[in-house]
Design an enzyme around this catalytic site. Structure first.
Site, PDB file in Angstrom:
ATOM      1  N   GLU A  18     -25.939 -18.127  90.717  1.00 18.00           N
ATOM      2  CA  GLU A  18     -27.117 -18.541  89.949  1.00 18.00           C
ATOM      3  C   GLU A  18     -28.069 -17.371  89.740  1.00 18.00           C
ATOM      4  O   GLU A  18     -28.397 -16.644  90.673  1.00 18.00           O
ATOM      5  CB  GLU A  18     -27.834 -19.671  90.681  1.00 18.00           C
ATOM      6  N   THR A  20     -27.535 -14.667  88.350  1.00 17.74           N
ATOM      7  CA  THR A  20     -26.866 -13.367  88.363  1.00 17.74           C
ATOM      8  C   THR A  20     -26.467 -12.922  86.960  1.00 17.74           C
ATOM      9  O   THR A  20     -26.190 -11.741  86.733  1.00 17.74           O
ATOM     10  CB  THR A  20     -25.598 -13.415  89.238  1.00 17.74           C
ATOM     11  N   ASP A  21     -26.442 -13.860  86.004  1.00 20.58           N
ATOM     12  CA  ASP A  21     -25.833 -13.544  84.708  1.00 20.58           C
ATOM     13  C   ASP A  21     -26.700 -12.664  83.827  1.00 20.58           C
ATOM     14  O   ASP A  21     -26.204 -12.070  82.873  1.00 20.58           O
ATOM     15  CB  ASP A  21     -25.413 -14.819  83.965  1.00 20.58           C
ATOM     16  N   GLY A 103     -31.290 -32.204  80.188  1.00 17.94           N
ATOM     17  CA  GLY A 103     -32.126 -31.811  81.313  1.00 17.94           C
ATOM     18  C   GLY A 103     -31.414 -31.803  82.645  1.00 17.94           C
ATOM     19  O   GLY A 103     -32.034 -31.756  83.695  1.00 17.94           O
ATOM     20  N   LEU A 106     -26.598 -28.752  82.939  1.00 20.90           N
ATOM     21  CA  LEU A 106     -25.158 -28.659  82.680  1.00 20.90           C
ATOM     22  C   LEU A 106     -24.876 -28.037  81.310  1.00 20.90           C
ATOM     23  O   LEU A 106     -23.826 -28.252  80.730  1.00 20.90           O
ATOM     24  CB  LEU A 106     -24.506 -30.040  82.773  1.00 20.90           C
ATOM     25  N   SER A 109     -27.715 -27.431  75.907  1.00 17.32           N
ATOM     26  CA  SER A 109     -28.141 -26.645  74.739  1.00 17.32           C
ATOM     27  C   SER A 109     -27.076 -25.623  74.357  1.00 17.32           C
ATOM     28  O   SER A 109     -26.787 -25.436  73.171  1.00 17.32           O
ATOM     29  CB  SER A 109     -29.481 -25.958  75.009  1.00 17.32           C
ATOM     30  N   GLU A 141     -30.518 -18.738  71.710  1.00 14.36           N
ATOM     31  CA  GLU A 141     -31.428 -19.140  72.789  1.00 14.36           C
ATOM     32  C   GLU A 141     -32.468 -18.060  73.076  1.00 14.36           C
ATOM     33  O   GLU A 141     -33.653 -18.350  73.271  1.00 14.36           O
ATOM     34  CB  GLU A 141     -30.628 -19.479  74.054  1.00 14.36           C
ATOM     35  N   ASP A 153     -23.622 -19.492  80.414  1.00 13.64           N
ATOM     36  CA  ASP A 153     -23.431 -20.832  79.862  1.00 13.64           C
ATOM     37  C   ASP A 153     -22.611 -20.788  78.583  1.00 13.64           C
ATOM     38  O   ASP A 153     -21.684 -21.583  78.389  1.00 13.64           O
ATOM     39  CB  ASP A 153     -24.786 -21.482  79.577  1.00 13.64           C
ATOM     40  N   TYR A 202     -38.431 -20.899  84.720  1.00 14.55           N
ATOM     41  CA  TYR A 202     -37.257 -20.043  84.522  1.00 14.55           C
ATOM     42  C   TYR A 202     -37.705 -18.682  83.987  1.00 14.55           C
ATOM     43  O   TYR A 202     -37.274 -17.633  84.474  1.00 14.55           O
ATOM     44  CB  TYR A 202     -36.290 -20.720  83.548  1.00 14.55           C
TER      45      TYR A 202
END
Length: 347
Positions: A18, A20-21, A103, A106, A109, A141, A153, A202
């Protein structure tokens, strides 16, 4: 009457890795059975007309509209990007059928944008590759929706294969497929707390990571040395975020090795350690999530962790296949606000 083109994309659960991307690290997402399908009819005007079974709809927007912070932004941004890519030359009428809870963390978007771009690609003989679709979806995004997400994602929903996890190096965009165990399931449970990437928390974490990048003069926080960071005089908050990234990247490598070796206990340990790091170093969990994760392991999960961008959404737990039904019943009785979403496994 305009021709109708279709595209689809699954939801995804990130098993580990999480935040890390966008920090030069590894991630390990897997495709879910929930997903969405888009039907697209090109238009000669600049309107984007949307109907949907899974969102507040209908909605009518224009390609010239700025992002509003609402769910149709993903549709407008995707159609704008499809025009840039030469896949469309105007607006579109979209019909969306989704089984991904909004929301939930998962990737609803990302799946929506990828599915729209794949539907637009169906118009042409030679279109962009799935990797190029993922990169374009991230642009939507980042640049249109102003969500500072990484590439995980989009890559996961554009390329992941059911029954496998995607070991993705987000720096190189190199990936391999890792078979999921046949003996265990990765069970996704919604906490009951809805989250939005646009709510600011975020973005705040991204800004804290950016401060660390400036300090260390690197884009790749995940590749820094733990001891070097610990001993630095970087401010405490960005230091904690950096230490999470370093440790999380190491855990992704350990989790991949554990799956390859069939060592489910080691995989579960990596999941548990990941949640502690997200809670204490990245500070992206919530008391409701922590309680749900604690119950998950207390009731027999090999490992459990928050999954997604944080501040709500889902947990993922590794459960022995035959034990899932009783485990889930006990978990939901303790946490009635939670609900089962999906389960994935190999074999």
């Amino acid at each position: 009457m305009a021709n109708i083109y279709t595209g689809s994309a699954p939801g995804r659960v990130n098993l580990i890795g999480e935040h890390t991307d966008y920090n030069g690290g590894m991630v390990l997402p897997a495709a879910l059975s929930v997903g969405l399908e888009v039907s697209l009819a090109p238009r000669s005007d600049s309107a984007v007309a949307i109907s949907s079974s899974g969102y507040d709809a209908p909605a009518i927007r224009d390609l010239a509209d700025d992002a509003s912070g609402e769910w149709p932004d993903a549709c407008v941004g995707a159609i704008r990007e499809a025009n840039v890519l030469g896949l469309l030359d105007g607006g579109a009428t979209l019909d969306i059928a989704s089984t991904i809870p909004e929301g939930s963390g998962l990737s609803s978007s990302a799946a929506l944008i990828v599915a729209i771009l794949k539907a637009a690609r169906a118009r042409v003989i030679e279109g962009p590759s799935d990797v190029d679709i993922a990169i374009a979806a991230r642009r939507v995004e980042n640049r249109y929706m102003n969500v500072p997400c990484g590439i995980m994602d989009q890559m996961a929903v554009a390329l992941a294969t059911p029954g496998t996890a995607m070991a993705l190096d987000t720096k190189k965009l190199a990936y391999g497929l890792v078979p999921l165990p046949a003996s265990h399931e990765m069970v996704v449970v919604h906490s009951g707390v809805t989250r939005k990437l646009t709510d600011g928390r975020y973005a705040a974490r991204k800004e804290e990571c950016d401060a660390a990048k400036r300090y260390f003069r690197t884009e790749d926080l995940c590749l820094l040395n733990w001891d070097t960071v610990s001993a630095s005089d970087l401010d405490e908050t960005p230091k904690k975020r950096t230490l999470h990234c370093i440790g999380e990247n190491t855990r992704v490598h350990a989790a991949i090795a554990a799956l390859d070796a069939g060592n489910i206990a080691a995989f579960g340990d990596a999941m548990n350690e990941s949640h502690v790091s997200m809670r204490d170093l990245f500070e992206m969990s919530l008391p409701e999530i922590d309680a749900l994760v604690a119950s998950a392991t207390d009731l027999g999960a090999v490992g459990a962790r928050l999954t997604g961008g944080g501040f709500g959404g889902c947990i993922v737990a590794c459960i022995e296949k035959g034990a899932r039904e009783d485990w889930l019943e006990a978990l939901l009785s303790r946490h009635p606000e939670s609900r089962f979403i999906d389960a994935v496994s190999g074999g």
